[in-house]
Write a protein that holds these residues in place. Structure first.
Motif, PDB file in Angstrom:
ATOM      1  N   TYR A 164       0.830  -1.207   0.000  1.00 53.07           N
ATOM      2  CA  TYR A 164       0.000   0.000   0.000  1.00 53.07           C
ATOM      3  C   TYR A 164       0.865   1.257   0.000  1.00 53.07           C
ATOM      4  O   TYR A 164       1.758   1.407   0.818  1.00 53.07           O
ATOM      5  CB  TYR A 164      -0.887   0.040   1.249  1.00 53.07           C
ATOM      6  N   TRP A 176      -7.009   0.150   3.298  1.00 59.14           N
ATOM      7  CA  TRP A 176      -6.278   0.886   4.321  1.00 59.14           C
ATOM      8  C   TRP A 176      -6.859   2.283   4.454  1.00 59.14           C
ATOM      9  O   TRP A 176      -7.620   2.733   3.606  1.00 59.14           O
ATOM     10  CB  TRP A 176      -4.792   0.896   4.019  1.00 59.14           C
ATOM     11  N   HIS A 215      -0.568   3.123   5.467  1.00 55.32           N
ATOM     12  CA  HIS A 215      -1.747   3.194   6.333  1.00 55.32           C
ATOM     13  C   HIS A 215      -1.658   4.410   7.266  1.00 55.32           C
ATOM     14  O   HIS A 215      -0.634   4.646   7.890  1.00 55.32           O
ATOM     15  CB  HIS A 215      -1.848   1.893   7.137  1.00 55.32           C
TER      16      HIS A 215
END
Length: 136
Positions: free
Chosen positions: A49, A130, A53
């Motif tokens: 990601y 996320w 996050h």
């Protein structure tokens, strides 16, 4: 005396045998490979990601992530605040690199980038995402 022993042994074998047959490898749901023709499954996985996050980002910022084990680019879906997001999917041979942008109208809020990736077997689908803090 021998008759009692014989009856006890017969009853023991009779009660244990069904338990043994239930735990065979091909019997679905009991520790084998699922009992079907699929031979188990390759779980779809969402990873890498970017931004990370709970990062603070500006409205309209780009995001990206990787998906492996998916059934193809048409089977990856992204939404933010329950609205679909336009994505670009790049095939990297062992995974898909997915890129998108946050909507410009999101300001001073926390959003979840929700990702659904369908695998060849539905029980192996991935559902993740996320959180990002949107500034301004």
């Amino acid at each position: 005396m021998h008759a009692r022993f014989f009856v006890a042994a017969l009853l023991t074998i009779g009660f244990c045998n069904p338990a043994w047959s239930q735990s065979t490898q091909g019997h679905g749901g009991h520790g084998g490979m699922g009992g079907g023709d699929d031979g188990g499954c390759l779980n779809a996985k969402i990873s890498r990601y970017t931004p990370e996050h709970l990062a603070t980002v500006k409205p309209g910022s780009e995001f990206s992530f990787a998906v492996s084990g998916s059934n193809g680019p048409g089977h990856i879906h992204v939404s933010i605040k329950q609205e679909p997001v336009v994505i670009q999917v790049e095939d990297k041979s062992t995974f898909y690199l997915v890129k998108g942008k946050l909507p410009d109208d999101l300001r001073n809020t926390v959003v979840r980038v929700s990702v659904k990736a369908k695998a060849k077997v539905s029980k192996c689908d991935a559902d993740g995402g996320w959180l990002l803090k949107v500034s301004e």
